[in-house]
Design a protein around this motif. Structure first.
Motif, mmCIF file in Angstrom:
data_model
loop_
_atom_site.group_PDB
_atom_site.id
_atom_site.type_symbol
_atom_site.label_atom_id
_atom_site.label_comp_id
_atom_site.label_asym_id
_atom_site.label_seq_id
_atom_site.Cartn_x
_atom_site.Cartn_y
_atom_site.Cartn_z
ATOM 1 N N TRP A 278 20.884 16.038 7.683
ATOM 2 C CA TRP A 278 19.882 15.211 8.416
ATOM 3 C C TRP A 278 20.478 14.735 9.706
ATOM 4 C CZ3 TRP A 278 15.758 13.726 5.682
ATOM 5 C CH2 TRP A 278 15.554 14.105 4.597
ATOM 6 N N GLY A 279 19.593 14.887 10.760
ATOM 7 C CA GLY A 279 20.086 14.514 12.318
ATOM 8 C C GLY A 279 18.831 13.740 12.946
ATOM 9 N N PRO A 280 19.032 13.241 13.951
ATOM 10 C CA PRO A 280 18.021 12.498 14.832
ATOM 11 C C PRO A 280 16.930 13.534 15.271
ATOM 12 C CG PRO A 280 20.337 11.949 15.550
ATOM 13 C CD PRO A 280 20.455 12.962 14.486
ATOM 14 N N ALA A 281 15.718 12.816 15.303
ATOM 15 C CA ALA A 281 14.690 13.664 15.823
ATOM 16 C C ALA A 281 13.808 12.542 16.539
ATOM 17 C CB ALA A 281 13.800 14.242 14.688
ATOM 18 N N PRO A 282 13.106 12.966 17.725
ATOM 19 C CA PRO A 282 12.132 12.251 18.168
ATOM 20 C C PRO A 282 11.238 11.942 17.259
ATOM 21 C CG PRO A 282 11.735 14.648 19.018
ATOM 22 C CD PRO A 282 12.899 14.400 18.105
ATOM 23 N N PHE A 283 10.703 10.609 17.635
ATOM 24 C CA PHE A 283 9.659 9.902 16.667
ATOM 25 C C PHE A 283 8.058 10.488 17.143
ATOM 26 C CE2 PHE A 283 6.886 6.161 15.633
ATOM 27 C CZ PHE A 283 7.044 6.493 14.081
ATOM 28 N N ILE A 284 8.055 10.573 18.401
ATOM 29 C CA ILE A 284 6.862 11.198 18.926
ATOM 30 C C ILE A 284 7.166 12.243 20.017
ATOM 31 C CG2 ILE A 284 4.780 10.412 20.359
ATOM 32 C CD1 ILE A 284 5.214 7.621 19.690
ATOM 33 N N VAL A 285 6.366 13.338 19.616
ATOM 34 C CA VAL A 285 6.443 14.422 20.810
ATOM 35 C C VAL A 285 4.991 14.517 21.087
ATOM 36 C CG1 VAL A 285 6.992 16.754 21.212
ATOM 37 C CG2 VAL A 285 8.448 15.498 19.367
ATOM 38 N N ARG A 286 4.733 14.138 22.357
ATOM 39 C CA ARG A 286 3.343 14.169 23.018
ATOM 40 C C ARG A 286 2.832 15.713 23.193
ATOM 41 N NH1 ARG A 286 3.444 9.440 27.503
ATOM 42 N NH2 ARG A 286 3.080 7.623 25.945
ATOM 43 N N VAL A 287 1.373 15.980 22.697
ATOM 44 C CA VAL A 287 0.922 17.254 23.272
ATOM 45 C C VAL A 287 0.353 16.918 24.433
ATOM 46 C CG1 VAL A 287 0.937 17.876 20.777
ATOM 47 C CG2 VAL A 287 -1.161 16.686 21.734
ATOM 48 N N LYS A 338 1.404 12.662 11.641
ATOM 49 C CA LYS A 338 2.223 13.654 12.384
ATOM 50 C C LYS A 338 2.756 12.868 13.705
ATOM 51 C CE LYS A 338 0.838 16.830 9.299
ATOM 52 N NZ LYS A 338 1.725 17.315 8.629
ATOM 53 N N PRO A 339 3.882 13.584 13.914
ATOM 54 C CA PRO A 339 4.457 13.040 15.167
ATOM 55 C C PRO A 339 3.496 12.963 16.735
ATOM 56 C CG PRO A 339 5.632 15.134 14.825
ATOM 57 C CD PRO A 339 4.603 14.850 13.703
ATOM 58 N N TRP A 340 2.633 13.839 16.629
ATOM 59 C CA TRP A 340 1.515 13.845 17.684
ATOM 60 C C TRP A 340 0.389 12.755 17.651
ATOM 61 C CZ3 TRP A 340 -2.738 15.379 15.142
ATOM 62 C CH2 TRP A 340 -2.468 16.457 14.337
ATOM 63 N N SER A 341 0.323 12.223 16.526
ATOM 64 C CA SER A 341 -0.695 11.347 16.229
ATOM 65 C C SER A 341 -0.073 9.832 16.245
ATOM 66 C CB SER A 341 -1.438 11.578 14.763
ATOM 67 O OG SER A 341 -0.608 11.261 13.672
ATOM 68 N N LEU A 342 1.079 9.376 16.607
ATOM 69 C CA LEU A 342 1.628 8.191 16.827
ATOM 70 C C LEU A 342 1.805 7.688 18.378
ATOM 71 C CD1 LEU A 342 4.576 9.359 14.413
ATOM 72 C CD2 LEU A 342 2.323 8.191 13.693
ATOM 73 N N GLU A 343 0.959 8.166 19.121
ATOM 74 C CA GLU A 343 0.936 7.764 20.289
ATOM 75 C C GLU A 343 1.143 6.089 20.701
ATOM 76 O OE1 GLU A 343 1.356 9.574 22.844
ATOM 77 O OE2 GLU A 343 0.519 11.627 22.001
ATOM 78 N N ARG A 344 0.542 5.194 19.821
ATOM 79 C CA ARG A 344 0.629 3.900 19.851
ATOM 80 C C ARG A 344 1.498 3.296 18.974
ATOM 81 N NH1 ARG A 344 -3.969 6.011 21.871
ATOM 82 N NH2 ARG A 344 -4.678 5.399 23.947
ATOM 83 N N VAL A 345 2.065 3.831 17.963
ATOM 84 C CA VAL A 345 2.839 3.407 16.706
ATOM 85 C C VAL A 345 4.468 3.579 17.344
ATOM 86 C CG1 VAL A 345 3.565 3.786 14.402
ATOM 87 C CG2 VAL A 345 1.421 4.263 15.329
ATOM 88 N N GLY A 346 4.997 2.265 17.198
ATOM 89 C CA GLY A 346 6.496 2.098 17.218
ATOM 90 C C GLY A 346 7.151 1.975 15.977
#
Length: 377
Positions: A278-287, A338-346
């Motif tokens: 396991w390793g770190p990953a970006p929570f949001i990757v914008r499309v 999905k990480p691309w659907s989390l624009e307003r989620v923290g």
């Protein structure tokens, strides 16, 4: 046994014993047991008896043939202080280490109690000296503790740190080190923080406990006795790593950062071995820019979303825990979006986005840097 090793913090392994038994949660997914048990029952195979404790006396003298200096991990496939290993055999092992000062030996154990009692025992030290003379008559005096032997304990969480580290600091050693691998929970090496009180109980594990050294006291012309301020034993090196292999448990990134920061503040060399599975990953990757929206084709959007999902987090590791048999078990939450659907989620406080990359892809960088520090020989 190998005169080279893929373990990042050593050069070679020297297995004078193979086989062991589980003693704490850090042993649950033991790589050595998994490897050895594959061959159990195969006649003539080196691991015919699987992971049963087996002495390998034919390997004791191998370091005498190595001319080039090496860092040598002693018993990567066992624990030198296991209860089924005779004192006499351990003494023979230390005698070989004493006769090969060109090498640096790294002895790592979870049997802290036996390590301390043996290495503080004058009869055991005399037995080491006796075996030295048998192997090489007239080899001269030797210093104890051996200057080329580093002693370490494995600690996976705060419970076992509190138990094993004090025993290590009470054991004579030229260098003392800590292996926090697999790191299964937060370990505070400075002492626990109590809300509103700071750290009322400092451990001094990284700095050494200060005391007035009465043995070096002097008396002034006016009759005043002055004792210099000294510090007690401390940790000289800390290794941190996450778990790898099937069933690997995740390491919260903040656990590794906490130990790194405390080591840096105390001037203790820090070695980050790996993230593990396991390793770190970006929570949001914008499309796309959320204020503008997607301007490409539907086909291009599908590709962008797939790329975002491949690079974004699929789990969130949290600091929330529950108690199970006196051990802390931590929550690992799978993200439903999905990480691309989390624009307003923290992310909630105390959580960190991670995913299962696999050991190779997760790598060895902590916050963009590799940490490969070693203690002074």
């Amino acid at each position: 046994m190998a005169d080279t090793s893929k373990i990042e913090w050593t050069d070679a392994t020297w297995n004078v014993v193979t086989g062991c038994e589980k003693v704490s949660p850090g042993c649950d997914n033991c790589y050595a047991e998994t490897f050895a048990e594959r061959w159990r029952g195969i006649p003539g195979h080196h691991f015919e008896t699987g992971f049963d404790v087996t002495l390998r006396p034919e390997r004791l003298t191998l370091p005498l043939r190595w001319r080039k200096p090496k860092r040598v991990f002693v018993n990567s496939m066992s624990d030198l202080f296991h209860k089924d290993i005779p004192d006499e055999f351990i003494a023979r092992t230390f005698a070989i280490m004493a006769l090969t000062p060109q090498h640096t030996y790294q002895v790592l154990t979870k049997r802290h109690g036996r390590m301390r009692s043996l290495l503080k025992d004058r009869a055991f030290v005399a037995l080491v000296d006796e075996h030295r003379e048998q192997l090489r008559s007239g080899c001269g005096d030797f210093a104890w503790p051996l200057p080329n032997v580093w002693l370490g304990v494995s600690v996976e969480n705060q419970k076992w740190a509190d138990i094993r580290i004090p025993a290590l600091l009470d054991t004579p050693a030229a260098v003392r080190f800590l292996s926090c691998e697999p790191l299964l929970g937060l370990i505070d090496l400075d002492g626990p923080i109590v809300p509103g009180l700071g750290r009322p109980k400092l451990t001094y594990w990284l700095t050494g406990r200060p005391y007035w050294d009465e043995e070096k006291a002097t008396t002034t012309d006016t009759g005043l006795t002055m004792a210099p301020l000294s510090t007690g034993p401390r940790l000289d090196w800390v290794i941190v790593g996450g778990e790898s292999g099937p069933g690997a448990r995740a390491m919260h990134p903040q656990w590794a950062r906490t130990i790194r920061d405390q080591c840096q503040q105390s001037g203790v060399p820090f070695f980050f071995k790996q993230w593990g599975e396991w390793g770190p990953a970006p929570f949001i990757v914008r499309v796309c820019d959320p204020d503008v929206g997607w301007k490409g084709t539907e086909e291009e959007l599908a590709v962008a979303k797939a790329d975002s999902e491949a690079r974004g987090a699929t789990h969130v590791h949290t600091g929330n825990w529950f108690d199970e048999d006196g051990e802390r078990q931590y929550w690992l939450h799978e993200i439903g979006h999905k990480p691309w659907s989390l624009e307003r989620v923290g992310l909630p406080e105390g959580t960190a986005a991670i995913r299962r990359w696999g050991k190779k892809r997760a790598g060895r960088e902590l916050d963009g840097h590799t940490h490969d520090a070693f203690p002074a020989a």
